[in-house]
Design a protein around this motif. Structure first.
Motif, PDB file in Angstrom:
ATOM      1  N   GLY A  86       0.811  -1.210   0.000  1.00 17.06           N
ATOM      2  CA  GLY A  86       0.000   0.000   0.000  1.00 17.06           C
ATOM      3  C   GLY A  86       0.844   1.258   0.000  1.00 17.06           C
ATOM      4  O   GLY A  86       2.076   1.215   0.055  1.00 17.06           O
ATOM      5  N   TYR A 139      -6.786   0.134  -1.542  1.00 15.74           N
ATOM      6  CA  TYR A 139      -6.287   1.412  -2.054  1.00 15.74           C
ATOM      7  C   TYR A 139      -6.136   1.364  -3.571  1.00 15.74           C
ATOM      8  O   TYR A 139      -6.589   2.273  -4.281  1.00 15.74           O
ATOM      9  N   CYS A 143      -8.224   3.376  -6.456  1.00 14.47           N
ATOM     10  CA  CYS A 143      -7.508   4.213  -7.431  1.00 14.47           C
ATOM     11  C   CYS A 143      -7.876   3.817  -8.856  1.00 14.47           C
ATOM     12  O   CYS A 143      -8.030   4.681  -9.734  1.00 14.47           O
TER      13      CYS A 143
END
Length: 240
Positions: A86, A139, A143
């Motif tokens: 991450g 994440y 995105c």
């Protein structure tokens, strides 16, 4: 609350001092490495085992948590090193890339076509099984959604699980589809329990990085990272 916060830091620092003094005075060395769910479950165990076989007086503890928790423990000196996929503060941590990881769409056999338009799937209101916010997997999924201007999944259509085993169980029983690390499902793909589908919007690739505090135990960190980079060719890919 302010006192508790400061005491927590002090206790962590005191424990780290005791451990470092112990390592300096004893032949057996103790270290702690944090790994995110993908790294800690599917990459670190094999590397740590090989490292300890070569260094018989080193004892390494693996702590598995999400990226945010790993970063927090590094800042509190509760870990010597982290392996994360991450995002992290690149101004605070020293970072060394280990390998690239691909996130793939998986489902139970026969549930979806071999190629899927993720945006249309989300818009249809069908269920997604996703990792929790704060994880590297979530994440990069978020995105990807934003970068391709796809609809945001509605909360009622998302089941959140912070365990790969739980995600694989739900997906394997046809409860929905998931976007997950290829490393985490390689056994299930080989056995046919799960199948992978390509997304028409493209691939999700990410780097898996070692991170550490620049002023911490760099001798061990540098040695372990160099060992892992030399050994990374032995990390089996899902297609092998």
């Amino acid at each position: 609350q302010a006192l508790l916060k400061e005491c927590t830091k002090l206790f962590a620092e005191a424990g780290e001092i005791r451990r470092r003094v112990g390592n300096a005075s004893k032949s057996r060395k103790f270290y702690r490495i944090g790994g995110t769910m993908t790294a800690g479950g599917y990459i670190l165990p094999e590397l740590v085992a090989h490292y300890m076989q070569r260094h018989s007086l080193h004892n390494i503890e693996i702590c598995v948590a999400n990226t945010i928790e790993i970063a927090s423990r590094l800042k509190m000196h509760a870990l010597d090193l982290g392996l994360v996929e991450g995002p992290f503060d690149r101004e605070l941590f020293s970072a060394t890339p280990l390998l690239k990881d691909r996130l793939i769409l998986v489902s139970a056999p026969g549930l979806i076509a071999p190629q899927l338009e993720l945006g249309a799937y989300i818009a249809s209101g069908k269920r997604l099984i996703l990792r929790e916010v704060g994880s590297g997997t979530r994440y990069y999924f978020d995105c990807f959604i934003a970068r391709h201007h796809l609809p945001t999944p509605k909360p009622e259509n998302v089941v959140v699980a912070n365990s790969f085993d739980a995600i694989k169980h739900l997906v394997g029983n046809g409860f929905g589809v998931s976007v997950i690390s290829e490393l985490a499902v390689r056994d299930e793909l080989r056995s046919g329990q799960l199948v992978a589908a390509t997304m028409k919007e493209g691939e999700i690739m990410r780097d898996i990085n070692f991170i550490c505090m620049p002023q911490d135990n760099l001798r061990f960190a540098e040695d372990f990272i160099a060992f892992c980079r030399a050994e990374q060719r032995n990390i089996a890919s899902p297609t092998n």
